[in-house]
Scaffold this motif. Structure first.
Motif, mmCIF file in Angstrom:
data_model
loop_
_atom_site.group_PDB
_atom_site.id
_atom_site.type_symbol
_atom_site.label_atom_id
_atom_site.label_comp_id
_atom_site.label_asym_id
_atom_site.label_seq_id
_atom_site.Cartn_x
_atom_site.Cartn_y
_atom_site.Cartn_z
ATOM 1 N N LEU A 280 0.824 -1.204 0.000
ATOM 2 C CA LEU A 280 0.000 0.000 0.000
ATOM 3 C C LEU A 280 0.861 1.258 0.000
ATOM 4 O O LEU A 280 0.622 2.195 -0.768
ATOM 5 N N THR A 281 1.854 1.302 0.861
ATOM 6 C CA THR A 281 2.844 2.380 0.920
ATOM 7 C C THR A 281 4.002 1.848 1.743
ATOM 8 O O THR A 281 3.996 0.683 2.165
ATOM 9 N N SER A 282 5.009 2.674 2.014
ATOM 10 C CA SER A 282 6.165 2.242 2.803
ATOM 11 C C SER A 282 6.588 3.357 3.758
ATOM 12 O O SER A 282 6.586 4.535 3.381
ATOM 13 N N ALA A 283 6.947 2.965 4.979
ATOM 14 C CA ALA A 283 7.511 3.904 5.951
ATOM 15 C C ALA A 283 9.017 3.946 5.712
ATOM 16 O O ALA A 283 9.735 3.009 6.048
ATOM 17 N N GLN A 323 5.507 8.827 -4.801
ATOM 18 C CA GLN A 323 4.460 8.188 -5.586
ATOM 19 C C GLN A 323 3.953 6.944 -4.861
ATOM 20 O O GLN A 323 4.736 6.062 -4.510
ATOM 21 N N ASN A 324 2.637 6.889 -4.616
ATOM 22 C CA ASN A 324 2.009 5.741 -3.964
ATOM 23 C C ASN A 324 0.795 5.326 -4.794
ATOM 24 O O ASN A 324 -0.337 5.718 -4.490
ATOM 25 N N PRO A 325 1.006 4.541 -5.839
ATOM 26 C CA PRO A 325 -0.078 4.232 -6.778
ATOM 27 C C PRO A 325 -1.312 3.601 -6.145
ATOM 28 O O PRO A 325 -2.418 3.741 -6.686
ATOM 29 N N ASN A 326 -1.158 2.910 -5.024
ATOM 30 C CA ASN A 326 -2.306 2.229 -4.416
ATOM 31 C C ASN A 326 -3.097 3.104 -3.452
ATOM 32 O O ASN A 326 -4.224 2.760 -3.091
ATOM 33 N N LEU A 327 -2.522 4.213 -3.014
ATOM 34 C CA LEU A 327 -3.227 5.074 -2.065
ATOM 35 C C LEU A 327 -4.303 5.899 -2.751
ATOM 36 O O LEU A 327 -4.107 6.396 -3.864
ATOM 37 N N SER A 328 -5.431 6.069 -2.068
ATOM 38 C CA SER A 328 -6.458 6.976 -2.575
ATOM 39 C C SER A 328 -5.931 8.402 -2.509
ATOM 40 O O SER A 328 -4.986 8.701 -1.764
ATOM 41 N N ALA A 329 -6.551 9.286 -3.278
ATOM 42 C CA ALA A 329 -6.135 10.687 -3.278
ATOM 43 C C ALA A 329 -6.282 11.287 -1.882
ATOM 44 O O ALA A 329 -5.442 12.074 -1.428
#
Length: 358
Positions: A280-283, A323-329
Protein backbone atom coordinates in the motif's frame (compact mmCIF):
# COMPACT_ATOMS: atom_id res chain seq x y z
CA UNK A 1 65.28 17.54 -22.97
CA UNK A 2 64.37 19.46 -19.78
CA UNK A 3 60.92 20.14 -21.21
CA UNK A 4 60.36 16.47 -22.09
CA UNK A 5 61.60 15.39 -18.64
CA UNK A 6 59.15 17.75 -16.94
CA UNK A 7 56.25 16.37 -18.98
CA UNK A 8 57.19 12.79 -18.09
CA UNK A 9 57.38 13.64 -14.36
CA UNK A 10 53.90 15.18 -14.56
CA UNK A 11 52.47 12.14 -16.32
CA UNK A 12 53.97 9.79 -13.71
CA UNK A 13 52.51 11.83 -10.87
CA UNK A 14 49.06 11.82 -12.46
CA UNK A 15 49.23 8.06 -13.05
CA UNK A 16 50.24 7.40 -9.43
CA UNK A 17 47.42 9.55 -8.07
CA UNK A 18 44.87 7.71 -10.20
CA UNK A 19 46.17 4.31 -9.14
CA UNK A 20 46.02 5.02 -5.42
CA UNK A 21 42.66 6.76 -5.60
CA UNK A 22 43.47 8.97 -2.61
CA UNK A 23 42.67 12.43 -3.91
CA UNK A 24 39.63 14.59 -3.20
CA UNK A 25 36.94 16.07 -5.44
CA UNK A 26 38.62 19.47 -5.60
CA UNK A 27 41.44 17.91 -7.60
CA UNK A 28 38.95 15.96 -9.69
CA UNK A 29 40.17 12.56 -8.55
CA UNK A 30 38.72 9.45 -6.99
CA UNK A 31 37.45 8.67 -3.50
CA UNK A 32 37.32 4.95 -2.75
CA UNK A 33 34.20 4.01 -0.78
CA UNK A 34 33.67 0.54 0.66
CA UNK A 35 30.66 -1.02 2.33
CA UNK A 36 30.36 -4.08 4.55
CA UNK A 37 26.91 -5.63 4.35
CA UNK A 38 24.83 -6.60 7.36
CA UNK A 39 22.85 -9.85 7.54
CA UNK A 40 21.21 -10.61 4.22
CA UNK A 41 22.14 -9.84 0.66
CA UNK A 42 22.90 -6.62 -1.16
CA UNK A 43 19.40 -6.75 -2.66
CA UNK A 44 17.62 -7.33 0.67
CA UNK A 45 14.99 -4.65 -0.06
CA UNK A 46 16.10 -3.00 3.15
CA UNK A 47 19.25 -1.65 4.81
CA UNK A 48 21.90 -3.19 2.58
CA UNK A 49 20.11 -2.30 -0.63
CA UNK A 50 19.15 1.22 0.38
CA UNK A 51 22.67 2.04 1.53
CA UNK A 52 24.26 0.56 -1.59
CA UNK A 53 21.88 2.43 -3.88
CA UNK A 54 23.10 5.71 -2.37
CA UNK A 55 26.70 4.67 -2.93
CA UNK A 56 25.97 3.74 -6.55
CA UNK A 57 24.27 7.10 -7.07
CA UNK A 58 27.38 8.79 -5.71
CA UNK A 59 29.47 6.75 -8.13
CA UNK A 60 27.37 8.01 -11.02
CA UNK A 61 27.22 11.64 -9.88
CA UNK A 62 30.65 12.09 -8.32
CA UNK A 63 32.86 9.49 -9.99
CA UNK A 64 33.82 7.62 -6.83
CA UNK A 65 35.16 4.08 -6.81
CA UNK A 66 33.08 1.65 -4.73
CA UNK A 67 32.91 -1.94 -3.57
CA UNK A 68 30.98 -3.97 -1.02
CA UNK A 69 32.02 -7.05 0.93
CA UNK A 70 29.69 -9.60 2.49
CA UNK A 71 30.99 -11.05 5.78
CA UNK A 72 30.74 -14.74 6.60
CA UNK A 73 28.66 -14.02 9.69
CA UNK A 74 27.37 -11.20 11.84
CA UNK A 75 29.84 -11.16 14.73
CA UNK A 76 32.23 -8.33 15.54
CA UNK A 77 35.09 -10.49 14.26
CA UNK A 78 33.28 -11.13 10.97
CA UNK A 79 32.69 -7.42 10.42
CA UNK A 80 36.22 -6.41 11.43
CA UNK A 81 37.69 -8.91 8.98
CA UNK A 82 35.92 -7.27 6.03
CA UNK A 83 36.63 -3.76 7.34
CA UNK A 84 40.31 -4.76 7.44
CA UNK A 85 40.13 -6.15 3.91
CA UNK A 86 38.76 -2.85 2.63
CA UNK A 87 41.32 -0.86 4.62
CA UNK A 88 44.18 -2.98 3.29
CA UNK A 89 42.86 -2.43 -0.24
CA UNK A 90 43.09 1.35 0.17
CA UNK A 91 39.47 2.32 0.73
CA UNK A 92 39.23 5.73 2.37
CA UNK A 93 35.61 5.58 3.51
CA UNK A 94 33.77 2.53 4.88
CA UNK A 95 30.00 2.54 5.36
CA UNK A 96 28.44 0.07 7.79
CA UNK A 97 24.63 -0.33 7.72
CA UNK A 98 23.08 -1.41 11.01
CA UNK A 99 23.38 -1.41 14.78
CA UNK A 100 25.27 -4.73 14.73
CA UNK A 101 28.35 -2.82 13.57
CA UNK A 102 28.55 -0.73 16.75
CA UNK A 103 31.36 -2.64 18.45
CA UNK A 104 33.23 -3.31 15.20
CA UNK A 105 33.29 0.38 14.32
CA UNK A 106 34.27 1.21 17.91
CA UNK A 107 37.40 -0.91 17.43
CA UNK A 108 38.04 0.09 13.82
CA UNK A 109 37.89 3.86 14.41
CA UNK A 110 41.15 3.69 16.41
CA UNK A 111 42.76 0.97 14.35
CA UNK A 112 42.28 2.97 11.12
CA UNK A 113 42.34 6.67 12.12
CA UNK A 114 42.81 7.84 8.53
CA UNK A 115 39.68 6.10 7.26
CA UNK A 116 36.29 7.80 7.45
CA UNK A 117 33.57 5.53 8.84
CA UNK A 118 29.81 5.90 8.57
CA UNK A 119 27.59 3.77 10.79
CA UNK A 120 23.88 3.76 10.07
CA UNK A 121 21.41 3.19 12.89
CA UNK A 122 24.05 2.83 15.55
CA UNK A 123 26.60 4.50 17.81
CA UNK A 124 30.08 3.02 18.41
CA UNK A 125 30.51 1.46 21.85
CA UNK A 126 32.60 -1.13 23.66
CA UNK A 127 31.40 -4.72 23.84
CA UNK A 128 30.40 -4.30 27.49
CA UNK A 129 28.47 -1.07 26.74
CA UNK A 130 30.63 0.73 29.30
CA UNK A 131 32.04 3.21 26.78
CA UNK A 132 30.27 5.04 23.97
CA UNK A 133 32.52 7.08 21.69
CA UNK A 134 32.07 8.38 18.17
CA UNK A 135 35.59 9.06 16.95
CA UNK A 136 36.63 12.12 14.98
CA UNK A 137 36.72 9.92 11.85
CA UNK A 138 33.19 8.54 12.37
CA UNK A 139 29.72 9.85 11.52
CA UNK A 140 26.91 8.01 13.33
CA UNK A 141 23.49 8.38 11.72
CA UNK A 142 20.07 7.56 13.13
CA UNK A 143 16.47 8.19 12.06
CA UNK A 144 13.19 8.99 13.74
CA UNK A 145 11.47 5.88 12.43
CA UNK A 146 8.42 6.72 14.50
CA UNK A 147 7.78 9.74 12.28
CA UNK A 148 7.80 7.81 9.00
CA UNK A 149 5.62 5.06 10.50
CA UNK A 150 3.19 7.68 11.82
CA UNK A 151 2.75 9.09 8.31
CA UNK A 152 2.29 5.58 6.88
CA UNK A 153 -0.24 4.81 9.63
CA UNK A 154 -2.28 7.88 8.76
CA UNK A 155 -2.19 7.00 5.05
CA UNK A 156 -3.22 3.37 5.58
CA UNK A 157 -6.00 4.22 8.03
CA UNK A 158 -7.53 6.87 5.76
CA UNK A 159 -7.32 4.54 2.76
CA UNK A 160 -8.93 1.52 4.47
CA UNK A 161 -11.30 3.48 6.74
CA UNK A 162 -12.32 0.60 9.04
CA UNK A 163 -10.89 -2.70 10.26
CA UNK A 164 -8.06 -4.41 12.13
CA UNK A 165 -4.38 -3.59 11.53
CA UNK A 166 -1.25 -5.44 12.62
CA UNK A 167 2.52 -5.03 13.00
CA UNK A 168 5.31 -7.56 12.44
CA UNK A 169 8.81 -6.57 13.53
CA UNK A 170 12.13 -8.34 13.26
CA UNK A 171 14.31 -8.04 16.34
CA UNK A 172 12.82 -6.06 19.21
CA UNK A 173 15.39 -3.25 19.10
CA UNK A 174 14.78 0.51 19.41
CA UNK A 175 14.66 1.24 15.67
CA UNK A 176 12.02 -1.46 15.08
CA UNK A 177 10.10 -0.52 18.19
CA UNK A 178 9.87 3.07 16.96
CA UNK A 179 8.25 1.85 13.75
CA UNK A 180 5.64 0.04 15.85
CA UNK A 181 5.00 3.00 18.15
CA UNK A 182 4.77 5.49 15.29
CA UNK A 183 2.47 3.17 13.33
CA UNK A 184 0.05 2.91 16.23
CA UNK A 185 0.13 6.65 16.87
CA UNK A 186 -0.62 7.38 13.23
CA UNK A 187 -3.62 5.07 13.34
CA UNK A 188 -4.87 6.73 16.53
CA UNK A 189 -4.38 10.18 15.01
CA UNK A 190 -6.42 9.23 11.93
CA UNK A 191 -9.19 7.82 14.12
CA UNK A 192 -9.35 11.03 16.14
CA UNK A 193 -9.04 13.53 13.29
CA UNK A 194 -10.39 11.88 10.15
CA UNK A 195 -13.20 9.63 11.39
CA UNK A 196 -11.48 6.31 10.63
CA UNK A 197 -12.27 3.23 12.73
CA UNK A 198 -9.08 1.22 12.84
CA UNK A 199 -8.21 -1.12 15.72
CA UNK A 200 -5.00 -2.93 16.54
CA UNK A 201 -5.01 -5.76 19.09
CA UNK A 202 -2.02 -6.78 21.19
CA UNK A 203 -1.99 -10.26 19.64
CA UNK A 204 -1.45 -8.65 16.24
CA UNK A 205 1.76 -6.90 17.29
CA UNK A 206 4.58 -9.44 16.98
CA UNK A 207 8.39 -9.35 16.94
CA UNK A 208 9.64 -12.43 15.13
CA UNK A 209 13.15 -12.22 16.59
CA UNK A 210 15.26 -12.16 13.41
CA UNK A 211 15.60 -10.18 10.21
CA UNK A 212 16.17 -13.21 8.01
CA UNK A 213 13.43 -15.83 8.46
CA UNK A 214 11.26 -15.33 5.37
CA UNK A 215 9.13 -18.41 6.04
CA UNK A 216 8.36 -17.27 9.59
CA UNK A 217 7.29 -13.88 8.31
CA UNK A 218 4.91 -15.46 5.83
CA UNK A 219 3.41 -17.72 8.50
CA UNK A 220 2.89 -14.83 10.94
CA UNK A 221 1.20 -12.82 8.20
CA UNK A 222 -1.02 -15.75 7.25
CA UNK A 223 -2.18 -16.07 10.85
CA UNK A 224 -2.96 -12.38 11.12
CA UNK A 225 -4.80 -12.27 7.81
CA UNK A 226 -6.78 -15.37 8.83
CA UNK A 227 -7.78 -13.49 11.99
CA UNK A 228 -9.20 -10.62 9.95
CA UNK A 229 -6.26 -8.19 9.85
CA UNK A 230 -6.50 -6.00 6.75
CA UNK A 231 -3.12 -4.22 6.80
CA UNK A 232 0.22 -5.31 8.28
CA UNK A 233 3.13 -2.95 8.70
CA UNK A 234 6.26 -5.10 8.41
CA UNK A 235 9.54 -3.71 9.79
CA UNK A 236 11.55 -6.85 9.59
CA UNK A 237 14.01 -7.19 6.68
CA UNK A 238 13.79 -10.70 5.25
CA UNK A 239 10.93 -11.54 7.63
CA UNK A 240 9.08 -8.65 5.98
CA UNK A 241 9.69 -10.24 2.58
CA UNK A 242 7.65 -13.19 3.85
CA UNK A 243 4.87 -10.82 4.88
CA UNK A 244 4.87 -9.26 1.42
CA UNK A 245 4.79 -12.71 -0.19
CA UNK A 246 1.70 -13.68 1.84
CA UNK A 247 -0.04 -10.42 0.98
CA UNK A 248 0.71 -11.02 -2.71
CA UNK A 249 -0.74 -14.53 -2.50
CA UNK A 250 -3.91 -13.29 -0.84
CA UNK A 251 -4.49 -10.32 -3.13
CA UNK A 252 -3.90 -12.53 -6.16
CA UNK A 253 -6.92 -14.57 -5.04
CA UNK A 254 -9.13 -11.54 -4.48
CA UNK A 255 -8.54 -10.96 -0.75
CA UNK A 256 -8.58 -7.29 0.31
CA UNK A 257 -5.40 -7.23 2.39
CA UNK A 258 -2.33 -5.01 2.25
CA UNK A 259 1.19 -4.70 3.58
CA UNK A 260 3.02 -1.49 4.42
CA UNK A 261 6.74 -1.72 3.67
CA UNK A 262 9.74 -0.32 5.50
CA UNK A 263 13.07 1.47 5.06
CA UNK A 264 12.83 1.76 1.25
CA UNK A 265 9.96 2.02 -1.23
CA UNK A 266 8.85 -1.62 -1.43
CA UNK A 267 6.09 -1.11 -3.99
CA UNK A 268 7.89 -3.10 -6.68
CA UNK A 269 8.57 -5.94 -4.24
CA UNK A 270 4.83 -6.43 -3.94
CA UNK A 271 4.23 -6.81 -7.68
CA UNK A 272 1.86 -9.60 -8.68
CA UNK A 273 1.30 -11.32 -12.06
CA UNK A 274 -1.54 -8.88 -12.81
CA UNK A 275 0.90 -5.98 -12.72
CA UNK A 276 -0.43 -4.57 -9.45
CA UNK A 277 1.29 -4.39 -6.07
CA UNK A 278 0.27 -5.68 -2.66
CA UNK A 279 2.25 -2.88 -0.99
CA UNK A 280 0.00 0.00 0.00
CA UNK A 281 2.84 2.38 0.92
CA UNK A 282 6.16 2.24 2.80
CA UNK A 283 7.51 3.90 5.95
CA UNK A 284 10.84 5.07 4.60
CA UNK A 285 14.20 5.92 6.10
CA UNK A 286 16.10 7.55 3.27
CA UNK A 287 19.13 5.28 3.55
CA UNK A 288 20.39 6.15 0.10
CA UNK A 289 20.32 9.82 1.02
CA UNK A 290 22.43 9.17 4.11
CA UNK A 291 25.22 7.30 2.31
CA UNK A 292 25.11 9.72 -0.62
CA UNK A 293 25.27 12.80 1.62
CA UNK A 294 28.18 11.44 3.66
CA UNK A 295 30.19 10.73 0.50
CA UNK A 296 29.42 14.19 -0.80
CA UNK A 297 30.52 15.73 2.50
CA UNK A 298 33.78 13.77 2.42
CA UNK A 299 34.53 14.99 -1.10
CA UNK A 300 33.74 18.58 -0.12
CA UNK A 301 35.87 18.46 3.02
CA UNK A 302 32.88 18.79 5.36
CA UNK A 303 32.62 15.22 6.66
CA UNK A 304 30.91 15.45 10.10
CA UNK A 305 33.41 13.28 11.96
CA UNK A 306 32.74 12.83 15.66
CA UNK A 307 29.06 13.70 15.32
CA UNK A 308 25.79 11.81 15.78
CA UNK A 309 23.33 12.94 13.12
CA UNK A 310 19.58 12.40 13.10
CA UNK A 311 17.44 12.21 9.97
CA UNK A 312 13.88 13.40 10.64
CA UNK A 313 10.88 14.92 8.92
CA UNK A 314 12.38 18.34 9.59
CA UNK A 315 15.36 17.60 7.34
CA UNK A 316 13.39 15.39 4.90
CA UNK A 317 15.15 12.27 6.16
CA UNK A 318 12.00 10.16 6.65
CA UNK A 319 8.55 9.85 5.08
CA UNK A 320 6.63 7.76 2.58
CA UNK A 321 7.31 7.52 -1.16
CA UNK A 322 6.47 10.50 -3.35
CA UNK A 323 4.46 8.19 -5.59
CA UNK A 324 2.01 5.74 -3.96
CA UNK A 325 -0.08 4.23 -6.78
CA UNK A 326 -2.31 2.23 -4.42
CA UNK A 327 -3.23 5.07 -2.07
CA UNK A 328 -6.46 6.98 -2.58
CA UNK A 329 -6.14 10.69 -3.28
CA UNK A 330 -7.56 11.43 0.17
CA UNK A 331 -5.09 9.12 1.89
CA UNK A 332 -2.16 10.71 0.06
CA UNK A 333 -3.41 14.19 0.96
CA UNK A 334 -3.78 13.33 4.64
CA UNK A 335 -0.35 11.73 4.67
CA UNK A 336 1.16 14.87 3.15
CA UNK A 337 -0.60 16.96 5.79
CA UNK A 338 0.72 14.71 8.54
CA UNK A 339 4.25 15.07 7.22
CA UNK A 340 3.98 18.86 7.17
CA UNK A 341 2.45 18.90 10.66
CA UNK A 342 5.41 16.92 12.01
CA UNK A 343 7.91 19.00 10.07
CA UNK A 344 6.47 22.26 11.40
CA UNK A 345 6.29 20.99 14.97
CA UNK A 346 2.50 21.04 15.20
CA UNK A 347 2.53 17.29 15.83
CA UNK A 348 5.13 15.48 17.90
CA UNK A 349 5.36 11.72 17.49
CA UNK A 350 6.50 9.96 20.66
CA UNK A 351 9.68 7.93 20.30
CA UNK A 352 8.72 5.73 23.24
CA UNK A 353 5.86 3.44 24.14
CA UNK A 354 4.61 6.05 26.61
CA UNK A 355 2.07 8.52 25.31
CA UNK A 356 0.78 8.87 21.81
CA UNK A 357 0.09 12.32 20.41
CA UNK A 358 1.48 15.21 22.43
Amino acid sequence: MKKIFAILIGLCAATLAFATGTNDAASGKTLRVGMVTDAGTIDDKSFNQGTWEGILRAQKDMGISCKYLKPAGTTEADYLKEISNLADAGYQMIICPGFKFETAVFAAQDRYPNIKFVILDGQPHSADYATYRTGSNVAAISWLENESAFIAGVAAAVHVKEGEFGFIGGMEIPAVQKFNWGWQQGIKYANEHFGTKITIQAKNVVYQGTFSDVAAGQQLAATMFDNGVKVIHAAAGGVGVGVINEAKTRRSTGKDVWVVGVDVDQYNDGMMPNGKSAVLTSAMKFLDRASYDMIKAALEGTFPGGKELEFTAKNDGVGIPVQNPNLSAEAQRRANEAFEAIKSGKVTVAATVDGLIK
